[in-house]
Design a protein around this motif. Structure first.
Motif, PDB file in Angstrom:
ATOM      1  N   GLU A 101      10.526  44.019  -3.944  1.00 59.57           N
ATOM      2  CA  GLU A 101       9.624  44.640  -2.985  1.00 59.57           C
ATOM      3  C   GLU A 101       8.294  43.905  -3.012  1.00 59.57           C
ATOM      4  OE1 GLU A 101       8.656  48.613  -4.081  1.00 59.57           O
ATOM      5  OE2 GLU A 101       7.088  48.808  -2.565  1.00 59.57           O
ATOM      6  N   SER A 102       7.841  43.453  -1.858  1.00 57.40           N
ATOM      7  CA  SER A 102       6.568  42.742  -1.797  1.00 57.40           C
ATOM      8  C   SER A 102       5.417  43.707  -2.068  1.00 57.40           C
ATOM      9  CB  SER A 102       6.409  42.113  -0.415  1.00 57.40           C
ATOM     10  OG  SER A 102       5.153  41.495  -0.295  1.00 57.40           O
ATOM     11  N   LEU A 103       4.558  43.326  -3.003  1.00 55.46           N
ATOM     12  CA  LEU A 103       3.385  44.137  -3.319  1.00 55.46           C
ATOM     13  C   LEU A 103       2.114  43.542  -2.719  1.00 55.46           C
ATOM     14  CD1 LEU A 103       3.999  44.886  -7.117  1.00 55.46           C
ATOM     15  CD2 LEU A 103       4.338  46.455  -5.193  1.00 55.46           C
ATOM     16  N   PHE A 104       1.860  42.287  -3.050  1.00 58.94           N
ATOM     17  CA  PHE A 104       0.616  41.650  -2.622  1.00 58.94           C
ATOM     18  C   PHE A 104       0.872  40.199  -2.237  1.00 58.94           C
ATOM     19  CE2 PHE A 104      -1.928  45.118  -3.959  1.00 58.94           C
ATOM     20  CZ  PHE A 104      -1.500  45.539  -5.219  1.00 58.94           C
ATOM     21  N   VAL A 105       0.054  39.736  -1.303  1.00 59.73           N
ATOM     22  CA  VAL A 105      -0.025  38.322  -0.987  1.00 59.73           C
ATOM     23  C   VAL A 105      -1.484  37.922  -1.126  1.00 59.73           C
ATOM     24  CG1 VAL A 105       0.373  36.517   0.714  1.00 59.73           C
ATOM     25  CG2 VAL A 105       1.829  38.547   0.682  1.00 59.73           C
ATOM     26  N   LEU A 106      -1.745  36.916  -1.933  1.00 60.91           N
ATOM     27  CA  LEU A 106      -3.108  36.451  -2.165  1.00 60.91           C
ATOM     28  C   LEU A 106      -3.210  35.049  -1.615  1.00 60.91           C
ATOM     29  CD1 LEU A 106      -3.239  37.706  -5.843  1.00 60.91           C
ATOM     30  CD2 LEU A 106      -4.326  38.791  -3.873  1.00 60.91           C
ATOM     31  N   LEU A 107      -4.173  34.846  -0.742  1.00 64.73           N
ATOM     32  CA  LEU A 107      -4.183  33.609   0.029  1.00 64.73           C
ATOM     33  C   LEU A 107      -5.350  32.676  -0.275  1.00 64.73           C
ATOM     34  CD1 LEU A 107      -3.180  35.091   3.489  1.00 64.73           C
ATOM     35  CD2 LEU A 107      -1.720  33.913   1.837  1.00 64.73           C
TER      36      LEU A 107
ATOM     37  N   THR B 175       7.354  23.685   0.971  1.00 67.42           N
ATOM     38  CA  THR B 175       8.427  24.046   1.894  1.00 67.42           C
ATOM     39  C   THR B 175       8.646  25.552   1.954  1.00 67.42           C
ATOM     40  OG1 THR B 175      10.037  23.725   0.136  1.00 67.42           O
ATOM     41  CG2 THR B 175       9.628  21.863   1.617  1.00 67.42           C
ATOM     42  N   ASN B 176       7.719  26.301   1.342  1.00 65.19           N
ATOM     43  CA  ASN B 176       7.750  27.759   1.405  1.00 65.19           C
ATOM     44  C   ASN B 176       8.852  28.428   0.622  1.00 65.19           C
ATOM     45  OD1 ASN B 176       6.617  27.097   4.578  1.00 65.19           O
ATOM     46  ND2 ASN B 176       5.378  28.231   3.128  1.00 65.19           N
ATOM     47  N   LYS B 177       9.609  27.668  -0.180  1.00 66.74           N
ATOM     48  CA  LYS B 177      10.507  28.359  -1.106  1.00 66.74           C
ATOM     49  C   LYS B 177       9.632  29.035  -2.158  1.00 66.74           C
ATOM     50  CE  LYS B 177      10.963  24.498  -4.297  1.00 66.74           C
ATOM     51  NZ  LYS B 177      11.801  23.371  -4.740  1.00 66.74           N
ATOM     52  N   LEU B 178      10.100  30.152  -2.663  1.00 69.51           N
ATOM     53  CA  LEU B 178       9.344  30.859  -3.692  1.00 69.51           C
ATOM     54  C   LEU B 178       9.793  30.417  -5.074  1.00 69.51           C
ATOM     55  CD1 LEU B 178       9.168  34.501  -2.300  1.00 69.51           C
ATOM     56  CD2 LEU B 178       7.332  32.820  -2.418  1.00 69.51           C
ATOM     57  N   ILE B 179       8.823  30.102  -5.905  1.00 76.11           N
ATOM     58  CA  ILE B 179       9.083  29.815  -7.312  1.00 76.11           C
ATOM     59  C   ILE B 179       8.590  31.034  -8.085  1.00 76.11           C
ATOM     60  CG2 ILE B 179       8.650  28.279  -9.250  1.00 76.11           C
ATOM     61  CD1 ILE B 179      10.120  26.983  -6.914  1.00 76.11           C
ATOM     62  N   PHE B 180       9.506  31.684  -8.775  1.00 75.53           N
ATOM     63  CA  PHE B 180       9.187  32.934  -9.449  1.00 75.53           C
ATOM     64  C   PHE B 180       8.814  32.697 -10.900  1.00 75.53           C
ATOM     65  CE2 PHE B 180      10.171  36.425  -6.601  1.00 75.53           C
ATOM     66  CZ  PHE B 180      10.864  35.781  -5.582  1.00 75.53           C
ATOM     67  N   GLY B 181       7.943  33.560 -11.386  1.00 72.32           N
ATOM     68  CA  GLY B 181       7.697  33.615 -12.812  1.00 72.32           C
ATOM     69  C   GLY B 181       8.841  34.320 -13.518  1.00 72.32           C
ATOM     70  N   THR B 182       8.728  34.397 -14.812  1.00 71.43           N
ATOM     71  CA  THR B 182       9.802  34.963 -15.640  1.00 71.43           C
ATOM     72  C   THR B 182       9.905  36.474 -15.514  1.00 71.43           C
ATOM     73  OG1 THR B 182       8.204  34.920 -17.422  1.00 71.43           O
ATOM     74  CG2 THR B 182       9.850  33.172 -17.401  1.00 71.43           C
TER      75      THR B 182
ATOM     76  N   VAL C  52       3.468  35.180   8.624  1.00 68.26           N
ATOM     77  CA  VAL C  52       2.383  35.041   7.637  1.00 68.26           C
ATOM     78  C   VAL C  52       2.951  34.730   6.252  1.00 68.26           C
ATOM     79  CG1 VAL C  52       0.715  36.412   8.917  1.00 68.26           C
ATOM     80  CG2 VAL C  52       2.231  37.541   7.292  1.00 68.26           C
ATOM     81  N   ASN C  53       4.148  34.198   6.255  1.00 69.68           N
ATOM     82  CA  ASN C  53       4.771  33.646   5.043  1.00 69.68           C
ATOM     83  C   ASN C  53       5.203  34.669   4.009  1.00 69.68           C
ATOM     84  OD1 ASN C  53       4.710  30.985   5.896  1.00 69.68           O
ATOM     85  ND2 ASN C  53       2.642  30.697   5.148  1.00 69.68           N
ATOM     86  N   ILE C  54       5.304  35.922   4.374  1.00 66.27           N
ATOM     87  CA  ILE C  54       5.855  36.894   3.436  1.00 66.27           C
ATOM     88  C   ILE C  54       7.375  36.894   3.568  1.00 66.27           C
ATOM     89  CG2 ILE C  54       5.983  39.312   2.766  1.00 66.27           C
ATOM     90  CD1 ILE C  54       3.155  39.641   3.814  1.00 66.27           C
ATOM     91  N   GLN C  55       8.055  36.782   2.439  1.00 65.35           N
ATOM     92  CA  GLN C  55       9.514  36.829   2.439  1.00 65.35           C
ATOM     93  C   GLN C  55       9.958  38.247   2.108  1.00 65.35           C
ATOM     94  OE1 GLN C  55      11.585  33.650   0.412  1.00 65.35           O
ATOM     95  NE2 GLN C  55       9.987  32.176   0.936  1.00 65.35           N
ATOM     96  N   TYR C  56      10.876  38.736   2.923  1.00 61.85           N
ATOM     97  CA  TYR C  56      11.443  40.071   2.739  1.00 61.85           C
ATOM     98  C   TYR C  56      12.866  39.905   2.239  1.00 61.85           C
ATOM     99  CZ  TYR C  56       7.402  41.620   5.341  1.00 61.85           C
ATOM    100  OH  TYR C  56       6.114  41.860   5.734  1.00 61.85           O
ATOM    101  N   PHE C  57      13.143  40.627   1.178  1.00 61.29           N
ATOM    102  CA  PHE C  57      14.416  40.459   0.498  1.00 61.29           C
ATOM    103  C   PHE C  57      15.390  41.583   0.840  1.00 61.29           C
ATOM    104  CE2 PHE C  57      13.855  36.998  -2.570  1.00 61.29           C
ATOM    105  CZ  PHE C  57      12.508  36.751  -2.407  1.00 61.29           C
ATOM    106  N   GLY C  58      16.664  41.219   0.923  1.00 60.54           N
ATOM    107  CA  GLY C  58      17.704  42.217   1.035  1.00 60.54           C
ATOM    108  C   GLY C  58      17.961  42.875  -0.310  1.00 60.54           C
ATOM    109  N   ALA C  59      18.850  43.859  -0.309  1.00 62.39           N
ATOM    110  CA  ALA C  59      19.150  44.616  -1.521  1.00 62.39           C
ATOM    111  C   ALA C  59      20.000  43.818  -2.501  1.00 62.39           C
ATOM    112  CB  ALA C  59      19.839  45.926  -1.170  1.00 62.39           C
TER     113      ALA C  59
END
Lengths: 110, 112
Positions: A44-50, A95-102, B98-105
């Motif tokens: 679930e997206s919480l915050f985006v910091l730009l 390229t807008n792929k997300l790199i996640f932390g642990t 705006v570059n937010i990615q929304y994830f499926g379940a």
């Protein structure tokens, strides 16, 4: 290589206490995201910091970004049990792929 | 509220079998992604897709993997010959302007 590191990995805290999760990143891209994941569930997206100095708050959670230090923090104020989850920070590369932390597994004890 | 939907929620398969994981991204999004999460580990990028072609793929995304957008709504991930180590949660995501990615379940893939 893009790297995103979080600490701590596990955080057990009592209700009512404050704590901070730290997220260090290695790239020059300064978009930083925080996601929450409940066990067996999606992200679930919480915050985006730009931008540098960005601060966002939602309820008991506050996220900030220091691009000079390549550091983002997620501050928890007066924790409640409902905040128990795993929190991930992530950064997107060119390229807008997300790199996640642990991830930080937060367990709020009554 | 629009959401990314994934099916099935859980897929059990035998090693060596082919599986197709399905996703319906949010309708006005143009960028689509697959990620995976091995149990207890962090989320890893697999592939990104834009304008009907792969825009980037990770080292994990080898020849056993493919993606397709067979029609205007579905986005699929195929694993041709599953291995035990493919067992993971697979997440589809779509990205807004705006570059937010929304994830499926997610789809939990169990390879036996």
């Amino acid at each position: 290589e893009l790297k995103v590191e979080q600490n701590p990995l596990f955080l057990s805290m009592q209700e009512g206490k404050n704590y901070t999760i730290y997220c260090n990143y290695s790239t020059t891209s300064d978009r930083l995201y925080w996601y929450r994941q409940d066990p067996g569930k999606s992200l679930e997206s919480l915050f985006v910091l730009l931008s540098n100095g960005a601060v966002k708050q939602e309820g008991r959670l506050m996220a900030s970004l220091d691009t000079k230090a390549r550091l983002s923090t997620l501050h928890i104020t007066a924790a409640v049990h409902d905040l128990s989850a795993t929190y991930f920070c992530a950064q997107d590369g060119a390229t807008n792929k997300l790199i996640f932390g642990t991830g930080t597994l937060l367990a709020v004890q009554p | 509220e629009p959401e990314v939907t994934q099916t099935p929620s859980h897929q059990v398969t035998q090693m060596g079998q082919e599986v197709i994981l399905r996703c319906v991204p949010i309708s006005n999004h143009l960028y689509f992604y697959w990620y995976r999460q091995i149990l207890g580990q962090k989320v890893e990028f697999l592939v990104s897709f834009y304008n009907n072609e792969i825009s980037e793929k990770s080292e994990i995304f080898d020849d056993q993997f493919s993606v397709e957008r067979p029609d205007g709504s579905n986005f699929t991930l195929k694993i041709r010959s599953t291995k035990l180590e493919d067992s993971a949660m697979y997440f589809c995501a779509s990205r807004d302007r705006v570059n937010i990615q929304y994830f499926g379940a997610g789809t939990r893939l169990s390879v036996l």
